[in-house]
Design a protein around this motif. Sequence first.
Motif, short mmCIF file in Angstrom:
data_model
loop_
_atom_site.label_atom_id
_atom_site.label_comp_id
_atom_site.label_asym_id
_atom_site.label_seq_id
_atom_site.Cartn_x
_atom_site.Cartn_y
_atom_site.Cartn_z
N ARG A 4 47.34 -5.90 -14.18
CA ARG A 4 46.17 -5.89 -15.06
C ARG A 4 45.84 -7.31 -15.53
O ARG A 4 44.67 -7.69 -15.58
CB ARG A 4 46.40 -4.99 -16.25
CG ARG A 4 46.44 -3.53 -15.88
CD ARG A 4 46.76 -2.67 -17.08
NE ARG A 4 46.78 -1.27 -16.70
CZ ARG A 4 47.34 -0.33 -17.44
NH1 ARG A 4 47.91 -0.63 -18.59
NH2 ARG A 4 47.32 0.92 -17.04
N ILE A 5 46.86 -8.07 -15.86
CA ILE A 5 46.64 -9.46 -16.29
C ILE A 5 46.03 -10.26 -15.15
O ILE A 5 45.13 -11.07 -15.36
CB ILE A 5 47.97 -10.08 -16.79
CG1 ILE A 5 48.39 -9.40 -18.09
CG2 ILE A 5 47.82 -11.59 -16.98
CD1 ILE A 5 49.77 -9.76 -18.57
N ALA A 6 46.50 -10.01 -13.92
CA ALA A 6 45.94 -10.71 -12.75
C ALA A 6 44.45 -10.36 -12.58
O ALA A 6 43.63 -11.23 -12.26
CB ALA A 6 46.72 -10.36 -11.49
N GLY A 7 44.09 -9.11 -12.80
CA GLY A 7 42.69 -8.70 -12.71
C GLY A 7 41.83 -9.36 -13.79
O GLY A 7 40.73 -9.84 -13.51
N ILE A 8 42.35 -9.41 -15.00
CA ILE A 8 41.62 -10.06 -16.10
C ILE A 8 41.50 -11.56 -15.82
O ILE A 8 40.45 -12.16 -16.05
CB ILE A 8 42.33 -9.79 -17.44
CG1 ILE A 8 42.19 -8.31 -17.81
CG2 ILE A 8 41.76 -10.68 -18.55
CD1 ILE A 8 43.08 -7.85 -18.94
N LEU A 9 42.57 -12.15 -15.29
CA LEU A 9 42.54 -13.57 -14.94
C LEU A 9 41.51 -13.85 -13.84
O LEU A 9 40.76 -14.82 -13.91
CB LEU A 9 43.93 -14.04 -14.51
CG LEU A 9 44.13 -15.52 -14.31
CD1 LEU A 9 43.80 -16.31 -15.56
CD2 LEU A 9 45.56 -15.80 -13.86
N ALA A 10 41.45 -12.98 -12.82
CA ALA A 10 40.45 -13.13 -11.76
C ALA A 10 39.05 -13.06 -12.34
O ALA A 10 38.17 -13.86 -12.00
CB ALA A 10 40.64 -12.05 -10.69
N CYS A 11 38.83 -12.11 -13.24
CA CYS A 11 37.53 -11.97 -13.90
C CYS A 11 37.18 -13.24 -14.67
O CYS A 11 36.07 -13.77 -14.55
CB CYS A 11 37.58 -10.75 -14.82
SG CYS A 11 36.05 -10.42 -15.71
N ALA A 12 38.12 -13.73 -15.45
CA ALA A 12 37.88 -14.91 -16.28
C ALA A 12 37.65 -16.16 -15.43
O ALA A 12 36.76 -16.97 -15.73
CB ALA A 12 39.06 -15.13 -17.23
N LEU A 13 38.42 -16.33 -14.36
CA LEU A 13 38.27 -17.51 -13.50
C LEU A 13 36.92 -17.52 -12.78
O LEU A 13 36.26 -18.56 -12.69
CB LEU A 13 39.41 -17.60 -12.49
CG LEU A 13 40.77 -18.00 -13.07
CD1 LEU A 13 41.86 -17.91 -12.00
CD2 LEU A 13 40.72 -19.39 -13.67
N VAL A 14 36.50 -16.36 -12.29
CA VAL A 14 35.20 -16.26 -11.64
C VAL A 14 34.09 -16.56 -12.65
O VAL A 14 33.16 -17.32 -12.37
CB VAL A 14 34.99 -14.89 -10.97
CG1 VAL A 14 33.53 -14.67 -10.57
CG2 VAL A 14 35.90 -14.77 -9.74
N LEU A 15 34.20 -15.96 -13.83
CA LEU A 15 33.19 -16.19 -14.87
C LEU A 15 33.11 -17.67 -15.24
O LEU A 15 32.02 -18.24 -15.34
CB LEU A 15 33.50 -15.34 -16.10
CG LEU A 15 32.58 -15.53 -17.30
CD1 LEU A 15 31.13 -15.22 -16.94
CD2 LEU A 15 33.04 -14.64 -18.45
N LEU A 16 34.26 -18.31 -15.41
CA LEU A 16 34.30 -19.73 -15.76
C LEU A 16 33.69 -20.59 -14.65
O LEU A 16 32.84 -21.46 -14.92
CB LEU A 16 35.74 -20.17 -16.04
CG LEU A 16 35.93 -21.61 -16.44
CD1 LEU A 16 35.27 -21.89 -17.78
CD2 LEU A 16 37.42 -21.94 -16.51
N ALA A 17 34.10 -20.35 -13.40
CA ALA A 17 33.55 -21.12 -12.27
C ALA A 17 32.05 -20.91 -12.14
O ALA A 17 31.29 -21.86 -11.89
CB ALA A 17 34.26 -20.72 -10.98
N ASP A 18 31.60 -19.67 -12.34
CA ASP A 18 30.18 -19.35 -12.25
C ASP A 18 29.38 -20.10 -13.32
O ASP A 18 28.38 -20.77 -13.01
CB ASP A 18 29.98 -17.84 -12.40
CG ASP A 18 28.53 -17.42 -12.35
OD1 ASP A 18 27.91 -17.59 -11.29
OD2 ASP A 18 28.02 -16.93 -13.37
#
Length: 163
Positions: A4-18
């Motif tokens: 779950r943390i990995a999924g949240i991290l993926a979400c946050a990293l994509v949002l930040l890069a975007d």
Amino acid sequence: MKRRIAGILACALVLLADQLSKALALGPLDLQNGAVVKAGPMLNLVLVWNHGITFGMFAGAGGRFVFATVASLAVLALLAWMWRAQSWVVTIAVGAIAGGAVGNVIDRVRFGAVVDFLQAHFGALYYPWVFNVGDSAIVCGVLVLMLENLLARPPVAQDSGER
């Protein structure tokens, strides 16, 4: 829990890069509407304001908050899916999709349109749509989900012993 943390991290990293890439496109790069800036052998930067949804569909329909609300509901559904996913691949792919969708929702609320600025091409062959980092994460996440589903082994049937 780690999944779950990995999924949240993926979400946050994509949002930040975007959001960072869009800030660069609108700020220091100072892209002008429609002006093409060559960024590499297969990439151009072209600022386009997408007032519609995927691939510019329904651009004349208006309703910036309607689109943002529908997309926000989809993000909530994605986060629920991510939270319940049993696979690392599904969790991370859905997290990336959610991050891209959140980035586009932020644009809709802030600007009334999504900031698109990437144009891919191979020589004289151009990808027909201009997109952004969040869009890329959404498409890649969906492709990963499709591949994972196609390549997943079917569950082995258990013999119940009844005859």
